[in-house]
Design a protein around this motif. Structure first.
Motif, mmCIF file in Angstrom:
data_model
loop_
_atom_site.group_PDB
_atom_site.id
_atom_site.type_symbol
_atom_site.label_atom_id
_atom_site.label_comp_id
_atom_site.label_asym_id
_atom_site.label_seq_id
_atom_site.Cartn_x
_atom_site.Cartn_y
_atom_site.Cartn_z
ATOM 1 N N ASP A 122 1.085 -1.200 -0.074
ATOM 2 C CA ASP A 122 0.198 0.002 0.068
ATOM 3 C C ASP A 122 0.785 1.092 0.061
ATOM 4 O OD1 ASP A 122 -2.471 -1.486 0.137
ATOM 5 O OD2 ASP A 122 -2.085 -1.606 2.419
ATOM 6 N N GLU A 164 -4.818 -0.214 -8.043
ATOM 7 C CA GLU A 164 -6.282 0.142 -7.838
ATOM 8 C C GLU A 164 -6.763 1.315 -8.616
ATOM 9 O OE1 GLU A 164 -7.235 -0.642 -3.922
ATOM 10 O OE2 GLU A 164 -7.129 -2.752 -3.867
ATOM 11 N N ASP A 201 -8.609 3.883 -0.939
ATOM 12 C CA ASP A 201 -9.453 3.640 0.097
ATOM 13 C C ASP A 201 -9.870 4.632 0.965
ATOM 14 O OD1 ASP A 201 -9.854 2.220 3.187
ATOM 15 O OD2 ASP A 201 -10.435 0.545 1.388
ATOM 16 N N ASN A 202 -11.187 4.787 1.114
ATOM 17 C CA ASN A 202 -11.527 5.918 2.224
ATOM 18 C C ASN A 202 -10.966 5.832 3.699
ATOM 19 O OD1 ASN A 202 -12.719 7.341 -0.142
ATOM 20 N ND2 ASN A 202 -14.599 6.195 0.162
ATOM 21 N N ARG A 262 -3.812 0.336 -3.045
ATOM 22 C CA ARG A 262 -2.987 -0.918 -3.021
ATOM 23 C C ARG A 262 -2.216 -1.108 -4.554
ATOM 24 N NH1 ARG A 262 -4.150 -5.794 -0.391
ATOM 25 N NH2 ARG A 262 -4.303 -4.173 1.359
#
Length: 406
Positions: free
Chosen positions: A231, A280, A284-285, A291
């Motif tokens: 990440d 991705e 991500d929130n 990722r």
């Protein structure tokens, strides 16, 4: 009686003795010489008492800064093996942990009930087929007799209706569908590998009841290549995306196949080379991270799914960088500093902003130009405003592959 001579006494008119002028001059020279020796000895002693430090010029060369992340290896493809039919497990046809190929037989469910169902369905097809063929023969005979007038037209129509009736055709289609289902169930009693890879141990022993779509029998994971997931935060994502665009690619497509390396927890510090191939399409929130995936060749099967690693990703475009050893960097509260030394041996402190490690050195992003002389060993003896005795060394281009050269 005193007689004049070199350095001897003379008497003046009053009869008092005194030294000659030449002797006084020689005495003054001797005193100056002895005083010089004393000063030199003191300076030598003071020089001998100065703390000794090792200094060098920073390494300056073209670099690409790396960012390091911790991630985990995952198989490109993995499958959980389950049965499609119920029954008692009759046979296991593989060795635990072996490499299997697509189509290899793994498990066999007791086939006897399914063989009986298949035979029954096949017999129903044979019956329906016979009835349909008999109706066709009756129709053909009626057509021949109608040509000679030996049978009425109404009888011919009845025979044709019997052959083409929905009941006869439906009976044949139903029997055929039942045979297909029985054939599939019979085929499903032999559970085969859907892909090639490394198989896990058997999770069910022979003789146990297996439930369809629920009983986990084993798992298979592919071996070569293998994926690595990690990440990155929003700040680094923007930097990577900008560099990827400069290279003519995009992060979602692997930044144009950017080369990366990963280190694993191995005593030999093994390094594996791979390429970024996916990111991705959103951040991500919950975590504010994205990722990213890299892929690595794994022909020898050393890398295993679930293994942790440290991946180094190029975090910049090529540029001229200043590199110093980590041992040369000190701390002053929340700042990082290096100690400089001038030609006279005077020490001064210089705040710097550090970057990642590269080839055994630490990248200095701000604070040094590369022309300074920095203290690389003996920092405990260095204090700003003090004087030290300097021993110069030359830093090798890569600290991991060479030692300091005098």
């Amino acid at each position: 009686m005193d007689t004049p001579g070199n350095g001897q006494l003379h008497r003046d008119a009053g009869g008092r003795p005194h030294r000659s002028a030449g002797w006084l001059a020689r005495a003054a020279v001797s005193a100056a010489f002895l005083l010089g020796i004393a000063f030199s000895s003191t300076a030598f002693a003071q020089d001998q008492q100065l703390p000794v430090v090792t200094a060098a010029k920073p390494v300056v060369r073209e670099i690409v800064e790396d960012d390091e992340f911790v991630g985990r290896f995952e198989a490109v493809d993995q499958v959980a093996i389950r049965s499609r039919v119920s029954g008692y497990l009759d046979k296991v046809s593989f060795q635990d942990g072996a490499l299997v190929n697509k189509g290899d037989l793994l498990f066999t469910i007791d086939q006897r009930p399914y063989q009986a169902a298949y035979d029954a369905a096949k017999s129903q097809v044979d019956v329906a087929k016979s009835l349909l063929e008999f109706s066709k023969m009756q129709l053909d005979r009626a057509d021949e007799l109608a040509k000679t007038g030996n049978i009425s037209t109404a009888t011919v129509d009845d025979r044709r209706r019997e052959y083409l009736s929905a009941q006869a055709q439906a009976q044949m289609q139903g029997a055929t569908a039942a045979l297909t289902t029985a054939s599939l169930n019979m085929e499903f009693t032999e559970i085969k590998a859907p892909l090639s890879g490394r198989i896990d141990r058997r999770l069910v022993s022979v003789g146990n009841l297996v439930q369809p779509d629920s009983t986990l029998l084993t798992t298979i994971v592919t071996r070569d290549p293998i994926d690595f997931y990690f990440d990155v935060d929003e700040r680094l994502y923007f930097s990577y995306a900008r560099d990827a665009k400069a290279r003519g690619g995009s992060m979602q497509e692997g930044a144009g196949g950017l080369d990366v390396v990963v280190h694993v927890a191995d005593r030999a510090e093994a390094v594996f080379k791979g390429k970024l191939d996916f990111a991705e399409n959103r951040i991500d929130n919950a975590t504010g991270t994205m990722r990213v995936r890299a892929t690595f060749p794994n022909a020898d099967g050393v890398l295993q799914p679930g293994m942790f690693g440290r991946i180094n990703v190029p975090g910049s475009l090529p540029h001229s960088g200043v590199l110093v050893p980590d041992e040369a960097i000190g701390a002053d509260q929340d700042r990082r500093i290096v100690f400089l030394v001038d030609e006279a041996g005077m020490v001064s402190a210089k705040p710097v902003r550090t970057g990642p490690r590269l080839d055994g050195y630490r990248v200095i992003r701000e604070g040094l130009t590369g022309n300074e002389t920095i203290i690389v060993n003996g920092l405990m003896h260095a204090r700003p405003g003090t004087k030290v005795k300097v021993e110069m060394v030359t830093l090798p281009p890569k600290a991991e592959t060479a030692e300091l050269q005098q």
